[in-house]
Design a protein around this motif. Structure first.
Motif, short mmCIF file in Angstrom:
data_model
loop_
_atom_site.label_atom_id
_atom_site.label_comp_id
_atom_site.label_asym_id
_atom_site.label_seq_id
_atom_site.Cartn_x
_atom_site.Cartn_y
_atom_site.Cartn_z
N VAL A 411 0.84 -1.21 0.00
CA VAL A 411 0.00 0.00 0.00
C VAL A 411 0.87 1.25 0.00
O VAL A 411 0.62 2.21 -0.73
CB VAL A 411 -0.96 0.00 1.21
N LYS A 412 1.93 1.24 0.80
CA LYS A 412 2.84 2.39 0.83
C LYS A 412 3.52 2.58 -0.51
O LYS A 412 3.72 3.70 -0.97
CB LYS A 412 3.89 2.19 1.94
N PHE A 413 3.89 1.45 -1.14
CA PHE A 413 4.53 1.53 -2.45
C PHE A 413 3.59 2.15 -3.48
O PHE A 413 3.95 3.07 -4.20
CB PHE A 413 4.97 0.14 -2.90
N LEU A 428 5.61 -1.15 -12.82
CA LEU A 428 4.15 -1.09 -12.69
C LEU A 428 3.46 -1.92 -13.76
O LEU A 428 2.43 -2.55 -13.50
CB LEU A 428 3.68 0.36 -12.76
N LEU A 429 4.03 -1.96 -14.95
CA LEU A 429 3.46 -2.80 -16.00
C LEU A 429 3.54 -4.28 -15.61
O LEU A 429 2.60 -5.04 -15.84
CB LEU A 429 4.18 -2.57 -17.32
N TYR A 430 4.64 -4.67 -15.01
CA TYR A 430 4.76 -6.05 -14.53
C TYR A 430 3.79 -6.31 -13.38
O TYR A 430 3.15 -7.36 -13.31
CB TYR A 430 6.19 -6.34 -14.08
N LEU A 431 3.67 -5.35 -12.46
CA LEU A 431 2.79 -5.53 -11.31
C LEU A 431 1.32 -5.60 -11.72
O LEU A 431 0.52 -6.27 -11.08
CB LEU A 431 3.00 -4.39 -10.30
N GLU A 432 0.96 -4.91 -12.79
CA GLU A 432 -0.41 -4.99 -13.28
C GLU A 432 -0.74 -6.43 -13.67
O GLU A 432 -1.91 -6.83 -13.62
CB GLU A 432 -0.60 -4.05 -14.47
N GLU A 433 0.26 -7.21 -14.02
CA GLU A 433 0.06 -8.61 -14.38
C GLU A 433 0.23 -9.55 -13.20
O GLU A 433 -0.61 -10.41 -12.96
CB GLU A 433 1.04 -9.00 -15.49
N ILE A 434 1.31 -9.36 -12.40
CA ILE A 434 1.63 -10.35 -11.37
C ILE A 434 1.03 -10.00 -10.00
O ILE A 434 0.96 -10.86 -9.12
CB ILE A 434 3.16 -10.53 -11.22
N ASP A 435 0.61 -8.76 -9.82
CA ASP A 435 -0.01 -8.34 -8.56
C ASP A 435 -1.28 -7.55 -8.88
O ASP A 435 -1.53 -6.48 -8.33
CB ASP A 435 0.98 -7.47 -7.77
N LYS A 436 -2.09 -8.11 -9.77
CA LYS A 436 -3.21 -7.37 -10.36
C LYS A 436 -4.21 -6.88 -9.32
O LYS A 436 -4.71 -5.75 -9.42
CB LYS A 436 -3.93 -8.25 -11.39
N PHE A 439 -2.66 -3.96 -7.32
CA PHE A 439 -2.44 -2.87 -8.27
C PHE A 439 -3.76 -2.16 -8.57
O PHE A 439 -3.84 -0.93 -8.59
CB PHE A 439 -1.83 -3.43 -9.56
N SER A 440 -4.81 -2.95 -8.81
CA SER A 440 -6.12 -2.39 -9.14
C SER A 440 -6.73 -1.67 -7.95
O SER A 440 -7.28 -0.57 -8.09
CB SER A 440 -7.06 -3.50 -9.61
N LYS A 441 -6.62 -2.28 -6.78
CA LYS A 441 -7.29 -1.74 -5.59
C LYS A 441 -6.60 -0.51 -5.03
O LYS A 441 -7.27 0.45 -4.62
CB LYS A 441 -7.37 -2.82 -4.51
N LEU A 575 -14.58 1.23 -14.41
CA LEU A 575 -15.65 0.22 -14.37
C LEU A 575 -15.06 -1.19 -14.45
O LEU A 575 -15.49 -2.08 -13.71
CB LEU A 575 -16.63 0.46 -15.52
N ASP A 576 -14.10 -1.39 -15.35
CA ASP A 576 -13.46 -2.70 -15.47
C ASP A 576 -12.77 -3.08 -14.16
O ASP A 576 -12.80 -4.25 -13.73
CB ASP A 576 -12.43 -2.70 -16.61
N CYS A 577 -12.16 -2.11 -13.54
CA CYS A 577 -11.43 -2.33 -12.30
C CYS A 577 -12.40 -2.72 -11.18
O CYS A 577 -12.14 -3.66 -10.41
CB CYS A 577 -10.67 -1.06 -11.93
N GLN A 578 -13.51 -2.01 -11.07
CA GLN A 578 -14.52 -2.33 -10.06
C GLN A 578 -15.06 -3.74 -10.23
O GLN A 578 -15.22 -4.49 -9.26
CB GLN A 578 -15.69 -1.32 -10.15
N LYS A 579 -15.35 -4.10 -11.48
CA LYS A 579 -15.88 -5.43 -11.77
C LYS A 579 -14.89 -6.52 -11.37
O LYS A 579 -15.26 -7.52 -10.75
CB LYS A 579 -16.22 -5.53 -13.26
N TYR A 580 -13.64 -6.31 -11.72
CA TYR A 580 -12.61 -7.28 -11.39
C TYR A 580 -12.48 -7.46 -9.88
O TYR A 580 -12.42 -8.58 -9.37
CB TYR A 580 -11.28 -6.83 -11.99
N LEU A 581 -12.44 -6.34 -9.14
CA LEU A 581 -12.27 -6.42 -7.69
C LEU A 581 -13.47 -7.10 -7.03
O LEU A 581 -13.32 -7.87 -6.08
CB LEU A 581 -12.06 -5.02 -7.11
N LYS A 582 -14.66 -6.81 -7.55
CA LYS A 582 -15.86 -7.43 -7.00
C LYS A 582 -15.82 -8.94 -7.17
O LYS A 582 -16.17 -9.69 -6.25
CB LYS A 582 -17.10 -6.85 -7.69
#
Length: 594
Positions: A411-413, A428-436, A439-441, A575-582
């Motif tokens: 979270v701090k990062f 960040l591009l890697y984290l969007e894949e491996i820590d999705k 990263f999204s939240k 919207l895509d992000c909200q859907k994924y997290l839900k």
């Protein structure tokens, strides 16, 4: 012993030098004749051959234990010039009169292409080419003394007046490799020095390689040639070059053709193809995602020298298991970011000591670095300094370090990225894949909410009243100072460079790829561009927001369209992000197990 290629190049250059020296001899005063004779005498075939051999031999990620001839694995590079895709084997193939910036992303083979160009020009004998690795420059050095030292190494102890004359004959070629590997704090001064050199020495030919957004593309004397992706079946040629046998290459290509996912889309750079060859050779399987290449890489490099030797285990200086070696390596990659990709031994040992401490493991920092260098070669030792074998290695494993940290750290990062995302763009591009999920939240969704400013915490499917105020007030600014290049951006998510001659989105942005495909966004950029060409600021204020320009009816239509395109993109991604997290936070499936 120098190869036939190196000896041939030396003979061609020697012939060119002697010809130029003869012409110069008749042109200069007696005081220069001794120097000209000395230049010719210093350049013997043997010495030149050895220097040429150094340029033509490299260590690669698939051949780390020794350097090999570039010609043994080189495949044709393609560049894009004015929308045309072409093969380049020599500087003349670019058909550019001035200086050249070779621009490409990680793993596209920029450095290999630069070395190939140097070897080709040595063989052709049209230039005296000088290859310089910019990553070796530190904050205490300037470029011109390094150029002079390199010329002396090659046997050219040249007087400044003779050097100027050689440049005027358009015979001097300088290949400056890896501008993106220069420390950030000296990049701007280096750009200014390159510009000064091109202005001072008319006729000099300079080729620079870099990742995008170097700032060099804004120098008027440079034209940009973008290294293109590997297309269609071109990957097959590279696989054949890297494979130990035709049978191995044929088997791997067949496996690619029947792979259940479209693995071919990932084979867009020489680096990705190389990693695939290494992975398949070791595990006889093809990874599904980009991250799998790197996930398998560390173990692969740690074991691959020994896996083909039955009953043999290489001695390690540290009593760590493979997982512990990797966790320390991840921390080392993260902690070393501020130091660039090249390190003095003391600096790297210090980073290793901190990494070992963070991981709460027991190991000697110097011995750990020696193991990584000697066994994996992911960090190599050359010219009395350490460096990562490839920049993307440091970037991926730095991202992997964050992936394995608890929420309190991640979270701090991600909060910090809200202030400094351009520095960590690739991570960040890697984290969007491996820590999705995180990263999204913790990064993407909060940023979308910030700019959309919805009436409630949840982003609605339809936004009837679009409020562009956050985008216009907090995001897009341009400087009124007469500087040559300026940061301009999406306030932590999107950064652009604004200059009176151009407005464009940089590839450093997480959202840039989406915006660059948006017609409204691109059309609005063109309109703003037209206005900015004629804009002459009449205020002493340093920064002026686009909102102020819009309120004053200046470029109103273009700025409104620009903001609308950004707003709509953020809405879709939000919207895509909200859907994924839900979906990720559903707990229904747990009822069957509790």
């Amino acid at each position: 012993m120098p190869t036939a290629i190196a000896i041939g190049g030396a003979i061609a250059i020697k012939k060119l030098i002697d010809q130029i020296t003869a012409d110069l001899y008749a042109s200069f005063k007696d005081g220069y004749k001794d120097k000209l004779e000395r230049i010719s005498a210093l350049n013997n075939i043997s010495a030149l051959s050895n220097k040429i051999e150094e340029v033509g031999r490299v260590k690669t990620i698939w051949q780390t234990d020794k350097s090999i001839q570039l010609s043994s694995f080189y495949c044709q590079s393609h560049v894009l010039l004015n929308g045309e895709r072409r093969v380049v084997n020599s500087v003349s193939d670019f058909e550019i009169d001035g200086n050249i910036l070779i621009e490409g992303i990680a793993g596209q083979g920029k450095s290999i292409l630069m070395r190939h160009l140097c070897m080709t020009e040595l063989d052709n004998g049209n230039f005296i080419p000088v290859f310089i690795e910019l990553r070796r420059i530190n904050s205490e050095q300037e470029l011109m003394p390094i150029i002079n030292a390199k010329l002396v190494e090659l046997g050219f102890d040249i007087d400044p007046e003779i050097f100027r004359y050689l440049c005027s004959l358009e015979k001097m070629l300088f290949l400056l490799d890896g501008f993106d590997e220069v420390p950030d704090k000296i990049q701007k001064s280096l750009i200014n020095e390159i510009e000064d050199i091109t202005n001072l020495y008319r006729g000099i030919k300079i080729v620079v390689s870099s990742r995008p957004e170097s700032g060099i593309e804004y120098l008027p004397s440079f034209s940009v040639a973008k290294v293109d992706y590997v297309r269609n079946d071109e990957y097959k040629v590279i696989i054949s070059k890297l494979s130990e046998s035709a049978e191995f290459a044929e088997t791997l290509i067949d496996r690619i053709n029947v792979h259940k996912s479209d693995i071919k889309e990932m084979l867009c750079t020489p680096l990705m193809i190389t990693l695939l060859v290494l992975t398949y050779k070791a595990y006889q399987k093809i990874p599904e995602q980009l991250s799998e290449f790197f996930e398998s890489m560390f173990h692969l490099m740690l074991q691959r020298h020994d896996g083909t030797k039955p009953g043999y285990t290489r001695e390690r200086r540290c009593t760590l298991n493979d997982i512990e070696y990797q966790r320390i390596f991840e921390a080392l990659c993260f902690l070393s970011k501020d130091n660039g990709q090249t390190f003095k031994a003391s600096t790297l040992y210090e980073c290793a000591a901190r990494a070992i401490s963070i991981c709460k493991l027991d190991a000697d920092p110097q011995k750990y670095v020696q193991d990584i260098n000697r066994i994996t070669c992911l960090i190599v030792y050359e010219g009395k300094v350490f460096r990562f074998l490839h920049k993307s290695i440091q970037e991926y494993f730095a991202a992997s370090f964050i992936k394995y940290k608890p929420d309190s750290v991640s979270v701090k990062f991600y909060d910090k990225m809200d202030l400094d995302s351009h520095k960590w763009h690739q991570e960040l591009l890697y984290l969007e894949e491996i820590d999705k999920y995180r990263f999204s939240k913790y990064l993407l969704l909060p940023a979308c909410r910030k700019y959309l400013n919805p009436p409630k915490k949840t982003i609605p499917k339809k936004i009837i009243t679009k409020d562009y105020s956050n985008i216009l007030e907090k995001t897009f600014y341009f400087t009124l100072e007469p500087t040559s290049w300026i940061w301009f951006g999406y306030d932590r998510l999107l950064r652009s460079i604004l200059e009176t001659s151009e407005l464009r989105v940089t590839s450093r942005s997480i959202l840039a790829n989406y915006l660059q495909r948006n017609k409204i966004f691109n059309d609005s950029k063109d309109l703003i561009h037209q206005y900015l060409n004629d804009f002459q600021p009449k205020t002493s204020t340093r920064w002026v927001s686009l909102k102020k320009l819009r309120d004053n009816n200046i470029c109103f239509e273009a700025i409104t369209l620009f903001a609308e395109a950004v707003f709509d993109l953020l809405h879709r991604r939000g919207l895509d992000c909200q859907k994924y997290l839900k979906e990720q936070e559903k707990t229904d499936f747990m009822e069957d197990f509790l």
